[in-house]
Design a protein around this motif. Structure first.
Motif, PDB file in Angstrom:
ATOM      1  N   LYS A 104      83.574  47.344  32.036  1.00 31.78           N
ATOM      2  CA  LYS A 104      83.351  48.513  32.889  1.00 31.78           C
ATOM      3  C   LYS A 104      82.328  48.205  33.972  1.00 31.78           C
TER       4      LYS A 104
ATOM      5  N   GLN B 250      83.960  46.051  36.579  1.00 33.40           N
ATOM      6  CA  GLN B 250      84.894  46.872  37.354  1.00 33.40           C
ATOM      7  C   GLN B 250      84.144  47.674  38.409  1.00 33.40           C
ATOM      8  N   LYS B 251      82.998  48.247  38.042  1.00 31.06           N
ATOM      9  CA  LYS B 251      82.191  48.995  38.995  1.00 31.06           C
ATOM     10  C   LYS B 251      81.670  48.088  40.109  1.00 31.06           C
TER      11      LYS B 251
ATOM     12  N   SER C 273      84.372  48.430  48.437  1.00 31.17           N
ATOM     13  CA  SER C 273      83.951  49.468  49.382  1.00 31.17           C
ATOM     14  C   SER C 273      83.220  48.859  50.569  1.00 31.17           C
TER      15      SER C 273
ATOM     16  N   SER D  85      76.413  52.634  45.731  1.00 30.54           N
ATOM     17  CA  SER D  85      76.459  53.387  44.481  1.00 30.54           C
ATOM     18  C   SER D  85      77.910  53.632  44.067  1.00 30.54           C
ATOM     19  N   VAL D  86      78.201  53.348  42.805  1.00 24.13           N
ATOM     20  CA  VAL D  86      79.538  53.583  42.239  1.00 24.13           C
ATOM     21  C   VAL D  86      79.376  54.321  40.915  1.00 24.13           C
ATOM     22  N   ASP D  87      79.881  55.544  40.854  1.00 29.17           N
ATOM     23  CA  ASP D  87      79.810  56.360  39.637  1.00 29.17           C
ATOM     24  C   ASP D  87      78.396  56.428  39.074  1.00 29.17           C
ATOM     25  N   GLY D  88      77.423  56.611  39.952  1.00 29.75           N
ATOM     26  CA  GLY D  88      76.049  56.760  39.502  1.00 29.75           C
ATOM     27  C   GLY D  88      75.295  55.461  39.318  1.00 29.75           C
ATOM     28  N   THR D  89      75.969  54.330  39.398  1.00 25.13           N
ATOM     29  CA  THR D  89      75.316  53.035  39.263  1.00 25.13           C
ATOM     30  C   THR D  89      75.046  52.455  40.645  1.00 25.13           C
TER      31      THR D  89
END
Length: 331
Positions: A41, A44-45, A52, A95-99
């Motif tokens: 995961k 993937q992030k 992006s 930033s990706v999903d809060g990370t």
């Protein structure tokens, strides 16, 4: 026969020991699976962060836009470091999903690539000059276009010379172009007045035909799109008169004389005899169509490397990098 009332303590201990031995690999498997899932995961992030960044860079039409407009844009988090003429490094928080990650982008304009036959070739196209047409119509420029001034002048000169036909007058008359440029006002309130007109002559008679008369707050270039008077004239007189300009201000003004396409073919040796203020550089008076085209060296091809690191990372090496994405871009 002796009745079995249950397992003895020794048998229970042995059974538990055997079960523990057998369970260790199974527990390890589930632990490794959980770690792998978590790492997957995270990777993937990080990949999504790299994608992006690549998409954002791809939305720019030129590398200069990447290095300037993108960075200077309101709210942009990009910073740039020009490592050398052939390389630039950009950094940004993603930033990706809060990370949150750190993205480092390397633009390499001097990379080598492998051709289909296996040989290496340099990205030499970055050294080629790209022709660009100058912006003619803008708030800082004045554009004068000759249309039917010659016909009008011949008609008026024939009016004062009724015994001569219009065609005979056109075949014999001469003309001189006058450009009067005046600056008034001080810094912050400048006003530039520009007037361009032809003075046609036949014998002792003259006729003035205005090309353009305008005022503007800032002046950089004056473009004169003219027609040939006749194909037997190889020298046209031009008078450029600047008023209110000092030497440094005059050096910033440019005058372009461009023969219109349907005007005919210039005779051999055709030129302008320009009379001007002494402090106006003669090289600022352009008389060739090529003067409308700028040729500048541009960054046209680059190898793009996007590296993603943890937000808290301070050491940027292969071992600390989460993801690397490489691509190329042409502009």
């Amino acid at each position: 026969m002796k009745k079995n009332d249950g397992f003895s303590l020794i048998e229970v201990v042995i059974a538990i020991t055997i079960l523990a031995i057998l369970a260790m690999p199974i527990l390890g498997y589930f632990t490794n699976a959980a770690v792998s899932t978590s790492n997957g995961k995270g990777t993937q992030k990080a990949n999504m962060a790299a994608q992006s960044v690549t998409e954002e860079l791809g939305s720019c039409t030129s590398f200069e836009q990447i290095e300037s407009k993108l960075i200077a844009a309101t709210g942009s988090a990009w910073t740039v470091d020009l490592l050398e003429d052939k390389k630039s490094e950009l950094t940004k928080k993603v930033s990706v999903d809060g990370t949150v990650y750190q993205a480092k982008v390397l633009l390499d304009y001097d990379y080598s690539r492998t051709k289909a036959d296996g040989s290496e070739t340099d990205s030499k196209y970055n050294d080629y000059a790209s022709p660009k047409l100058k912006e003619v119509y803008s708030p800082e420029n004045v554009v004068m276009t000759e249309t039917d001034q010659t016909e009008t002048a011949a008609g008026n000169l024939q009016y004062t010379n009724p015994s001569v036909t219009v065609n005979d007058i056109k075949a014999a008359m001469t003309r001189k172009l006058f450009l009067e440029v005046t600056k008034s006002g001080g810094a912050g309130s400048e006003l530039h007045s520009v007037k361009g007109y032809y003075e046609y002559s036949y014998g002792s008679d003259t006729y003035t035909a205005v090309l353009e008369e305008t005022k503007l707050e800032k002046l950089e270039n004056v473009y004169i799109f003219y027609n040939l008077l006749r194909d037997d004239i190889v020298n046209e007189p031009v008078d450029i008169n600047l008023t209110g300009y000092n030497e440094e201000e005059a050096k910033k003004l440019h005058f372009y004389f461009v023969c219109q396409k349907d005007s005919g073919t210039k005779p051999a040796g055709y030129s302008f005899n320009i009379t001007k203020n002494s402090f106006l550089p003669i090289e600022n008076c352009h008389s060739e169509i090529d003067s409308l085209v700028e040729k500048t060296l541009e960054k046209r091809i680059a190898k793009i490397t996007v590296d993603i690191y943890h937000d808290t990372e301070t050491v940027f090496t292969d071992s600390t990098r989460l993801v690397r994405l490489q691509t190329s871009k042409g502009a």
